[in-house]
Design a protein around this motif. Structure first.
Motif, PDB file in Angstrom:
ATOM      1  N   PRO A  56       0.886  -1.345  -0.037  1.00  0.00           N
ATOM      2  CA  PRO A  56       0.003   0.042  -0.090  1.00  0.00           C
ATOM      3  C   PRO A  56       1.000   1.213  -0.061  1.00  0.00           C
ATOM      4  CG  PRO A  56      -0.848  -1.783   1.498  1.00  0.00           C
ATOM      5  CD  PRO A  56       0.556  -2.214   1.040  1.00  0.00           C
ATOM      6  N   GLY A  57       0.414   2.391  -0.980  1.00  0.00           N
ATOM      7  CA  GLY A  57       0.943   3.459  -1.183  1.00  0.00           C
ATOM      8  C   GLY A  57       2.288   3.533  -1.960  1.00  0.00           C
ATOM      9  N   ARG A  58       2.835   2.253  -2.398  1.00  0.00           N
ATOM     10  CA  ARG A  58       3.659   1.979  -3.699  1.00  0.00           C
ATOM     11  C   ARG A  58       3.040   2.066  -4.938  1.00  0.00           C
ATOM     12  NH1 ARG A  58       8.485  -0.051  -1.383  1.00  0.00           N
ATOM     13  NH2 ARG A  58       8.742   0.652   0.730  1.00  0.00           N
ATOM     14  N   THR A  59       3.967   2.450  -5.955  1.00  0.00           N
ATOM     15  CA  THR A  59       3.164   2.679  -7.186  1.00  0.00           C
ATOM     16  C   THR A  59       4.264   1.603  -8.144  1.00  0.00           C
ATOM     17  OG1 THR A  59       2.458   4.760  -6.930  1.00  0.00           O
ATOM     18  CG2 THR A  59       2.482   4.060  -9.241  1.00  0.00           C
ATOM     19  N   VAL A  60       3.581   0.822  -9.051  1.00  0.00           N
ATOM     20  CA  VAL A  60       4.304   0.089 -10.101  1.00  0.00           C
ATOM     21  C   VAL A  60       3.580   0.320 -11.245  1.00  0.00           C
ATOM     22  CG1 VAL A  60       5.647  -1.512  -8.547  1.00  0.00           C
ATOM     23  CG2 VAL A  60       3.505  -2.047  -9.441  1.00  0.00           C
ATOM     24  N   THR A  61       4.189   0.235 -12.416  1.00  0.00           N
ATOM     25  CA  THR A  61       3.503   0.171 -13.768  1.00  0.00           C
ATOM     26  C   THR A  61       3.792  -1.153 -14.260  1.00  0.00           C
ATOM     27  OG1 THR A  61       5.679   0.464 -15.003  1.00  0.00           O
ATOM     28  CG2 THR A  61       4.317   2.608 -14.266  1.00  0.00           C
ATOM     29  N   HIS A  62       2.666  -1.571 -15.335  1.00  0.00           N
ATOM     30  CA  HIS A  62       2.766  -2.677 -15.983  1.00  0.00           C
ATOM     31  C   HIS A  62       4.221  -3.072 -16.619  1.00  0.00           C
ATOM     32  CE1 HIS A  62       1.225  -0.505 -19.766  1.00  0.00           C
ATOM     33  NE2 HIS A  62       1.900  -1.378 -20.209  1.00  0.00           N
ATOM     34  N   GLN A  63       4.684  -1.995 -17.271  1.00  0.00           N
ATOM     35  CA  GLN A  63       6.035  -2.335 -17.681  1.00  0.00           C
ATOM     36  C   GLN A  63       7.131  -2.599 -16.933  1.00  0.00           C
ATOM     37  OE1 GLN A  63       6.821  -2.329 -21.035  1.00  0.00           O
ATOM     38  NE2 GLN A  63       8.551  -3.100 -20.404  1.00  0.00           N
ATOM     39  N   GLU A  64       7.257  -2.100 -15.643  1.00  0.00           N
ATOM     40  CA  GLU A  64       7.952  -2.379 -14.439  1.00  0.00           C
ATOM     41  C   GLU A  64       7.713  -3.793 -14.016  1.00  0.00           C
ATOM     42  OE1 GLU A  64       9.036   2.009 -12.396  1.00  0.00           O
ATOM     43  OE2 GLU A  64       6.946   0.858 -11.916  1.00  0.00           O
ATOM     44  N   ILE A  65       6.576  -4.230 -13.989  1.00  0.00           N
ATOM     45  CA  ILE A  65       6.340  -5.761 -13.745  1.00  0.00           C
ATOM     46  C   ILE A  65       6.751  -6.634 -14.768  1.00  0.00           C
ATOM     47  CG2 ILE A  65       4.290  -7.407 -13.271  1.00  0.00           C
ATOM     48  CD1 ILE A  65       4.699  -5.648 -10.699  1.00  0.00           C
ATOM     49  N   ALA A  66       6.425  -6.174 -16.089  1.00  0.00           N
ATOM     50  CA  ALA A  66       6.943  -7.049 -16.931  1.00  0.00           C
ATOM     51  C   ALA A  66       8.568  -7.248 -16.808  1.00  0.00           C
ATOM     52  CB  ALA A  66       6.629  -6.430 -18.388  1.00  0.00           C
ATOM     53  N   ASP A  67       9.214  -6.093 -16.741  1.00  0.00           N
ATOM     54  CA  ASP A  67      10.738  -6.337 -16.745  1.00  0.00           C
ATOM     55  C   ASP A  67      11.150  -6.894 -15.493  1.00  0.00           C
ATOM     56  OD1 ASP A  67      10.762  -4.636 -18.682  1.00  0.00           O
ATOM     57  OD2 ASP A  67      11.241  -2.763 -17.807  1.00  0.00           O
TER      58      ASP A  67
END
Length: 447
Positions: free
Chosen positions: A347-358
């Protein structure tokens, strides 16, 4: 050492030698670097010595210390080659025998647990232990009905030692992580701690094993020894003569070309057992190390030690299959949303789908083909990327968490994969995923 060291002060003193030893070697290493020594060579030597000391102490103490060491030992395939064979040997020693307790201590425990007339329940009892583990040792015997049995007897003081060790080890988790490449020690310790009380009462183990034995009775590929008798600190089960997977791993290292078929068979059977058990039994065997798996002469896999089991009455969580399906299809935008919705992002953190992919890319090799060859080199590459603080994926990893209900599942899968890498085995990983993990096929079809 003939008896488990049970006094907390004595055990803490031994465990305290680990950080002191590491600190002392670091100071010496710093001096050698100032004197012009090769930094990489000095660091490798220091890490190797730190690991040897760490696992020597863990093995000597038994209890929670040895249990933690055994949990780590399945990941030895991830140890980089530059740390050398001595490092690997320090890890794998924890899968084998520990110093036994004397016969009179065994007899006292049997008096307490099975009654003073316990000898009448056996035709024969061998006082020399056949095997030993973190909180107990195993004796071969013949039951009153003529069956050969394995009698596991808990070490006196194992309960106190286990609880004390886990408190101390949790305080040292950060330091130990620095000398164990590729292992996140905090979740491992948390899981062992959570299961402590269950594992100390062998009646829980007996209940789990009875459930597995009933579900797998008559199975063409797996054998679970039946429970003959049980008490809080003693369990009696059928004896099986078989070859430990640890011995097959050693055979593979000595004769890679001549053991390919055997190693592939063992790896596939182990993976199938772990993948299928939640559906067949409603439980997950949660202690994956080579000492708990054995190959019978007829080609079936025997599985022992059911002290740690995770209840999964509905099989694997369907969320797991759904996540894998999305990763296979590279639908990382949907996967990222699913992770947010189910508590995988802090909670409170942010990730993008590109970061998850990498972030996930190094881990997804086994799901790209129906069958995958697990090797030490692959494990080392994945572990190296996962622990490299200079890579941007590390920042993504710091924003993620493993929800509590998935910790045991992922630890077992990681352990199973670690053993497959030690075996250097090719395993039909995705075929097993399709057959046994709910949610995968449905969400692949939806794409």
């Amino acid at each position: 050492m003939s008896e488990i060291v049970s006094r907390r002060s004595s055990r803490n003193a031994k465990l305290a030698k680990i950080p002191l030893g590491i600190a002392g070697r670091a100071a010496v290493g710093f001096g050698r670097k100032l004197a012009g020594g090769d930094k990489q060579e000095i660091n490798a030597e220091l890490n190797q010595k730190a690991a040897a000391q760490l696992f020597a102490v863990l093995g000597e103490l038994k209890g929670g210390a040895m249990k933690f060491g055994q949990a780590l030992s399945v990941m030895e395939a991830a140890v980089p080659e530059e740390f050398g064979e001595h490092y690997r040997e320090a890890l794998t020693k924890l899968q084998s025998a520990a110093p036994p307790m004397p016969a009179n201590a065994v007899h006292r425990m049997l008096d307490q647990q099975l009654g003073t007339a316990w000898r009448q329940r056996f035709r024969e009892f061998d006082d020399t232990p056949a095997a030993s583990a973190s909180i107990g040792q195993v004796h071969r015997a013949v039951w009153s009905d003529g069956r050969t049995v394995a009698v596991k007897v808990q070490y006196p003081g194992a309960d106190e030692a286990l609880r004390a060790d886990l408190k101390t080890l949790n305080r040292m988790a950060g330091m130990m992580g620095s000398v164990i490449p590729g292992a996140d020690v905090k979740p491992i310790l948390a899981e062992i701690t959570e299961r402590t009380e269950e594992e100390l009462d062998y009646r829980h183990e007996a209940a789990n094993q009875r459930q597995f034995a009933k579900a797998f009775e008559g199975h063409p590929r797996f054998v679970v020894p039946k429970v003959v008798a049980s008490a809080p600190k003693v369990i009696v089960t059928e004896w099986l003569d078989a070859t430990p997977v640890s011995a097959i791993i050693k055979q593979g290292a000595e004769d890679p070309a001549g053991t390919v078929a055997l190693r592939n068979t063992v790896g596939a059977l182990m993976a199938e057992f772990h993948m299928s058990s939640p559906t067949i039994v409603g439980l997950l065997h949660a202690d994956p190390h080579p000492g708990n798996f054995m190959m019978l002469p007829d080609g079936r896999l025997s599985v022992i030690d059911y002290g740690a089991c995770a209840p999964l009455p509905d099989g694997f969580p369907s969320l797991l299959g759904q996540m894998v399906a999305m990763a296979v299809d590279e639908r990382f935008d949907e996967l990222t949303t699913l992770m947010y919705d189910n508590g995988w992002v802090i909670p409170g953190r942010t990730v993008t789908h590109q970061e998850i992919a990498d972030y996930l890319r190094p881990f997804t090799d086994p799901i790209r083909t129906e069958s995958f060859h697990f090797t030490r080199k692959w494990m080392q590459r994945v572990a190296g990327k996962a622990t490299d603080i200079n890579r941007p994926e590390m920042k993504t990893g710091m924003a993620l968490q493993l929800p509590a209900e998935h910790i045991m599942v992922f630890r077992v899968l990681a352990g199973s994969i670690g053993i497959c890498a030690q075996l250097d085995a090719e395993v039909p990983f995705m075929k097993l995923m399709q057959d046994w993990v709910p949610g995968y096929v449905e969400h692949r079809s939806a794409s």
